[in-house]
Design a protein around this motif. Structure first.
Motif, PDB file in Angstrom:
ATOM      1  N   PHE A   1       1.252  -7.062  -2.501  1.00 32.02           N
ATOM      2  CA  PHE A   1       0.209  -6.052  -2.682  1.00 32.02           C
ATOM      3  C   PHE A   1      -0.911  -6.500  -3.616  1.00 32.02           C
TER       4      PHE A   1
ATOM      5  N   HIS B   1      -4.879  -6.965  -2.348  1.00 28.15           N
ATOM      6  CA  HIS B   1      -5.996  -6.267  -2.991  1.00 28.15           C
ATOM      7  C   HIS B   1      -6.975  -7.247  -3.623  1.00 28.15           C
TER       8      HIS B   1
ATOM      9  N   TRP C   1      -7.491   2.284   7.357  1.00 26.65           N
ATOM     10  CA  TRP C   1      -6.290   2.997   7.791  1.00 26.65           C
ATOM     11  C   TRP C   1      -6.133   2.890   9.321  1.00 26.65           C
TER      12      TRP C   1
ATOM     13  N   ARG D   1       1.179   6.057   9.482  1.00 27.98           N
ATOM     14  CA  ARG D   1      -0.145   5.730   8.951  1.00 27.98           C
ATOM     15  C   ARG D   1       0.027   4.548   7.992  1.00 27.98           C
ATOM     16  N   ALA D   2      -0.730   3.478   8.291  1.00 23.22           N
ATOM     17  CA  ALA D   2      -0.600   2.295   7.422  1.00 23.22           C
ATOM     18  C   ALA D   2      -1.967   1.682   7.177  1.00 23.22           C
ATOM     19  N   ARG D   3      -2.026   0.888   6.125  1.00 18.56           N
ATOM     20  CA  ARG D   3      -3.293   0.229   5.782  1.00 18.56           C
ATOM     21  C   ARG D   3      -3.322  -1.138   6.442  1.00 18.56           C
TER      22      ARG D   3
ATOM     23  N   GLN E   1      -5.120   6.367  -2.583  1.00 16.96           N
ATOM     24  CA  GLN E   1      -4.996   5.476  -1.425  1.00 16.96           C
ATOM     25  C   GLN E   1      -3.880   4.467  -1.659  1.00 16.96           C
ATOM     26  N   LEU E   2      -3.829   3.944  -2.860  1.00 23.09           N
ATOM     27  CA  LEU E   2      -2.790   2.967  -3.193  1.00 23.09           C
ATOM     28  C   LEU E   2      -1.421   3.600  -3.058  1.00 23.09           C
TER      29      LEU E   2
ATOM     30  N   ASP F   1      -0.615   6.085  -1.148  1.00 26.13           N
ATOM     31  CA  ASP F   1      -0.314   6.224   0.293  1.00 26.13           C
ATOM     32  C   ASP F   1       0.137   4.894   0.872  1.00 26.13           C
ATOM     33  N   GLU F   2      -0.578   3.853   0.532  1.00 31.65           N
ATOM     34  CA  GLU F   2      -0.298   2.545   1.128  1.00 31.65           C
ATOM     35  C   GLU F   2       1.098   2.074   0.748  1.00 31.65           C
ATOM     36  N   VAL F   3       1.408   2.198  -0.505  1.00 34.12           N
ATOM     37  CA  VAL F   3       2.719   1.715  -0.955  1.00 34.12           C
ATOM     38  C   VAL F   3       3.839   2.545  -0.324  1.00 34.12           C
TER      39      VAL F   3
END
Lengths: 114, 882
Positions: free
Chosen positions: A50, A54, A66, A74-76, B19-20, B22-24
């Protein structure tokens, strides 16, 4: 289980860029793909992945948005930018030079003449 | 690119964080999905996923650290958190901030002095190139040269871009504007003076070569202050003529505001105007009457200029054979700035070190406070560590908090600093060679900033380090138990207080020695009786009374008039009073067959001088009215002179001649010996002195003794008005200046010592107070710690006084080693004060004993309240809480 080796930050960045070459992936996808293309040599945990993702985004080599995963979660998703592609090329070439030099250096027998 | 993210992270921080999050979470969910697909049960899959990912909060924390500007964001967060924490314990915060403000403030005030006096280059362009010429004698350095020497050096030296001669002392002039005469101090300088310093006038110009010659129309350059005060800042002043001493002077220019030229030996620094010196080399070789400054040629080093001086000195000896100086050791060049600040460098640095020690003690006190509070914060720190914060992170946050304390203290100090500096200047001696007014400027602010940072780090680093290494599980378990009996902490705190005591002992010893020295100085007999003496200056205009005879006639009439003022007993006039700067020069003494060379202070003194000053005549006689121009030439010398030139023998009847270079000598007979008087300073031993009767001065010698100081002994204090009227009665147009009791002059001469001593006492008192507070602090803490034990003792039969004795002995156990170490430090370090001490040895046993007793008293006092609190422990309550 895959062997875990220490990965330098630069090499991790290179690996991530490489995995994104074929198309956008989400975080878990990148992790799986790295394990896949290194034949299990490298397993990148979330704790390293991660921050690296970033960091790459803030450096401008990838962008994120997204999207939906294969399980409709839902994923990035991350994808390469043009600058990212150029970076991948130059880093690949650099890595090639380094590993070639290392290979040659390590191939010299211990008792060879200076 | 990064910049955009920087903004995003800092300003949209909450959104980025969501957002972080959510992502994690989605990552962990997908990992769990994988495991479920492999056949693991959903809850087990979730659990494994969490463990494998490493925990959601930790992941987020690690990712956040990788964001651009993370350090800034965390810094801002630390500061806000720190402020909140400090606000939660206002007592602690207030005491810590005030303590630090005190230490930082005192340091900043002293630094403003150090900045102006020692660090800042002088306000002249390239002031490092300015040098000052001095003769080196066995007795010391003499900052003066003769006119001949100056002319010779200017002509023959290759090292200087320009040279300037300056009269040794300012002369007074009577300025008449309107009806009232005003007294103006003017310094006579050679033509190149302003050019050498490199300062341009703000109006008009400085002197031309013509104006610097004798017998030409006179010119004057005004100071900004005089121009403002007396001429209402009239822009048309240039080109006007003004009347100084009834002579027309053409005003050629006005110097800029704040322009100052410092003479380090001058009692008062300000000068109102500059007039041309009009040096005539031959005529003025009698005495060292000028001081010389020069600007080095670009590219010439001081050493090169020095060797050039030696060369020129050899030449001057060849060219001018009579140019002999007794006990002379050559001419030396000293950087002008060093000459100006030389005397005050050491005392100022000592004061600076002393105030630094005060700050150190304050810092230690604050460190102790932080350690005490750290115990309360332990659980919170432990929880943060458990939540995944790295030790470095916690350390950083704690340190930020401590730095916050320090900077708050520093801010408070800076706000109060101008007041402190103002107060400092108010009682600083007049003779402080200030080339600018000390104020809180950029350098001082930078200093305050650095000192605050250093103090914060020093106070906070150890406590922060030890706190961030907390044993996590233990601390959480103990929870709210504040006094977990951290004995390592207690030992550290006691050790620090012992150190504080040692430093206070050191400062107190210094203050004690300086005080004893000041008392000794004030008790020293100056050789005359300063009480019931009024003094003033009167400048005899050179043009008004042209010959020595007419001048003495005026003086005699004025003396008669002054003696008849109601209440006056006697009056006298002298060229310079004791403790005033006077002229000096070489003399040759011939007694019987022996000839000796002596360097003497020379004065002209009216017949009643010794009687008025109550200086006893030890041998022979004082001056008489009959010692006039028609009688044999006589002089009177003092005891030091007699010892120097004929020890054990009789000096009466001997002949004294002032060495005058190429001119003839002036032999005069010694008819009396008077007791010694302190001349340069009370602390300095009396120099050899020669007195001349004014009636026997010829015109040239009279011109040399151009100053006149008047003394009147009276039953009751006289007023300036009475004196002015008496003067006006004899001759109109002279202004009486510097009217002051002789006791004031004596007091001013002690002003530097008083200044240093007072500051040291203040610092020692501060240090003592802080150490007492520190001691009180650790004793209170230990009493609170040992409540249980005290309760037990009391239940088993201990009396109140036993408990008090226990606390007292605890206090001594901390303080006494500090006293011992402090005394050792004092014995080693007070020798640094040697130059400042008078009549007191640096290891004076009475002083050290007094210091020890004071410390013991203070330690007992500091133990009193904790001791009293200890006796209030209720054994039942104490024993109930295990």
């Amino acid at each position: 289980m895959a062997k875990q080796l220490d990965l330098l930050q630069g090499t991790l960045d290179l690996l991530i860029l490489k995995t994104l070459q074929l198309g956008p992936l989400h975080g878990l996808g990148v992790s799986r793909r790295i394990e896949q293309i290194t034949r299990g040599t490298f397993h990148v945990g979330a704790g390293s992945l991660f921050p690296a993702l970033h960091r790459l985004e803030e450096a401008g080599w990838v962008t994120s948005s997204w999207g939906e995963s294969e399980n409709n979660r839902r994923a990035r998703f991350y994808q390469l930018t043009r600058a990212g592609r150029r970076r991948l090329e130059s880093e690949t070439e650099r890595w090639g030079r380094i590993s070639l030099a290392m290979q040659r250096a390590l191939a010299v027998p211990a008792d060879a003449a200076q | 690119m990064r910049l955009r993210f920087l903004f995003r992270n800092l300003i949209r921080g909450a959104r980025v964080d969501r957002q972080l999050d959510d992502e994690v979470r989605s990552f962990v969910d997908m990992l769990a999905d994988d495991k479920v697909a492999q056949g693991i049960a959903p809850e087990e899959a979730r659990r494994q996923a969490h463990i494998e990912a490493g925990g959601i909060e930790q992941l987020k924390e690690a990712t956040r650290d990788a964001h651009t500007g993370a350090w800034l964001e965390s810094f801002v967060r630390d500061v806000r958190y720190g402020l909140r924490m400090l606000a939660r314990t206002p007592d602690f915060s207030a005491v810590a901030v005030l303590t630090l403000a005190l230490g930082i403030g005192a340091n900043t005030a002293i630094f403003s002095l150090v900045n102006v006096l020692l660090l800042r280059p002088l306000a002249y362009p390239q002031s490092g190139r300015l040098v000052h010429a001095q003769w080196r004698f066995a007795q010391g350095d003499v900052p003066s040269v003769t006119g001949t020497e100056f002319a010779f050096w200017t002509e023959h030296s290759r090292a200087f871009e320009s040279t300037a001669a300056v009269a040794l002392f300012p002369s007074g002039f009577n300025l008449v504007t309107g009806s009232e005469p005003a007294y103006v101090k003017a310094l006579a300088v050679s033509r190149d003076f302003f050019r050498t310093l490199g300062v341009q006038p703000v109006l008009g110009r400085t002197f031309t070569a013509d104006e610097d010659r004798p017998n030409t129309p006179k010119a004057v350059v005004l100071s900004y202050g005089l121009w403002q005060r007396r001429f209402a800042s009239d822009p048309g002043i240039v080109g006007r003529t003004i009347q100084l001493d009834n002579t027309s002077y053409l005003v050629t220019g006005v110097m800029p505001k704040g322009f100052v030229f410092v003479l380090p030996y001058a009692v008062v620094q300000h000068v109102d105007a500059w007039v041309p010196l009009a040096l005539v080399p031959d005529a003025h070789d009698q005495g060292h009457d000028f001081t010389m400054i020069a600007r080095l040629n670009p590219g010439i080093r001081l050493e090169q200029a020095q060797s050039d001086m030696a060369r020129v000195l050899a030449e001057i000896r060849q060219d001018i054979p009579g140019h002999v100086r007794s006990n002379e050791g050559g001419m030396w060049l000293v950087p002008y700035q060093k000459w100006v600040t030389g005397d005050i460098r050491a005392p100022l640095l000592i004061l600076f070190a002393a105030v630094g020690l005060v700050l150190l003690i304050a810092t230690v006190n604050v460190a102790n406070l932080i350690l005490t509070r750290a115990v309360v914060r332990q659980p919170e720190v432990a929880v943060r560590l458990a939540l995944g914060a790295s030790q470095g992170r916690v350390l950083r946050q704690l340190l930020t908090e401590h730095l916050l304390l320090a900077f708050l203290g520093g801010a408070l100090a800076v706000i109060v600093a101008p007041v402190a500096v103002h107060a400092l200047l108010a009682f600083a001696p007049q003779s402080l060679p200030l080339t600018a007014v000390p104020h809180v400027d950029l350098a001082v602010l930078a200093f305050a900033f650095c000192v605050s940072a250093a103090a914060g780090l020093a106070a906070g680093i150890l406590p922060a380090m030890s706190a961030s290494r907390s044993d996590v599980s233990n601390s959480i378990k103990q929870g709210a138990r504040t006094l977990s009996g951290n004995s390592a902490h207690a030992r550290l705190k006691n050790f620090m207080v012992t150190g504080e005591v040692a430093l206070s002992v050191l400062l107190l010893s210094g203050a004690m020695l300086l005080t004893l020295s000041l008392i000794a100085l004030e008790r020293t007999d100056p050789g005359f009786n300063p009480r019931a003496l009024s003094t003033f200056h009167l400048w005899i205009p050179a043009d008004k009374f042209e010959t020595a005879a007419t001048t003495w006639d005026f003086e005699r009439r004025l003396l008669a008039r002054l003696s008849s003022v109601p209440g006056a007993e006697s009056a006298a006039v002298v060229s310079a009073l004791p403790l005033e700067p006077g002229l000096n020069g070489d003399a040759t003494v011939t007694t019987g067959k022996r000839e000796a060379h002596v360097y003497v202070e020379k004065r002209s003194a009216s017949p009643d001088y010794f009687r008025t000053m109550q200086i006893p005549v030890v041998q022979g006689r004082a001056f008489r009215e009959s010692d006039d121009a028609s009688a044999g030439l006589v002089v009177i010398v003092n005891q030091t002179f007699a010892h120097l030139c004929c020890p054990g023998g009789n000096v009466l009847g001997g002949q004294v001649a002032l060495n005058a270079g190429s001119k003839g000598t002036w032999p005069r007979q010694i008819v009396g010996v008077v007791a010694d008087t302190r001349e340069e300073a009370i602390a300095e031993p009396a120099p050899a002195m020669v007195f001349f009767p004014p009636a026997q001065l010829d015109d040239e010698l009279r011109a040399v003794f151009s100053g006149s100081s008047w003394v009147i002994r009276s039953h009751a204090p006289l007023s300036a008005g009475e004196i002015q009227r008496a003067v006006a009665h004899v001759d109109n147009g002279e202004a009486v200046a510097d009217f002051a009791p002789m006791t004031d002059i004596v007091a001013e001469s002690l002003a530097p010592s008083r200044f240093i001593t007072t500051l040291m006492i203040v610092f020692a008192a501060l240090a003592l107070l802080l150490a007492a507070i520190g001691l009180y602090g650790v004793l209170s803490y230990s009493v609170a710690e040992r409540t249980h034990e005290i309760g037990l003792r009391m239940a088993l039969g201990a009396e109140r006084r036993d408990v008090r004795a226990m606390v007292l002995s605890d206090g001594f156990r901390v303080a006494l080693p500090g006293v011992a170490v402090g005394l050792a430090l004092a014995l080693a370090l007070t020798r640094l004060l040697r130059n400042l001490l008078f009549g007191v040895s640096p290891t004076n046993p009475e002083a050290l004993l007094a210091v020890t007793l004071i410390l013991v008293a203070v330690a007992s006092l500091a133990s009193y309240i904790p001791g009293w609190r200890a006796t209030r422990v209720d054994p039942m309550t104490a024993l109930r809480y295990e």
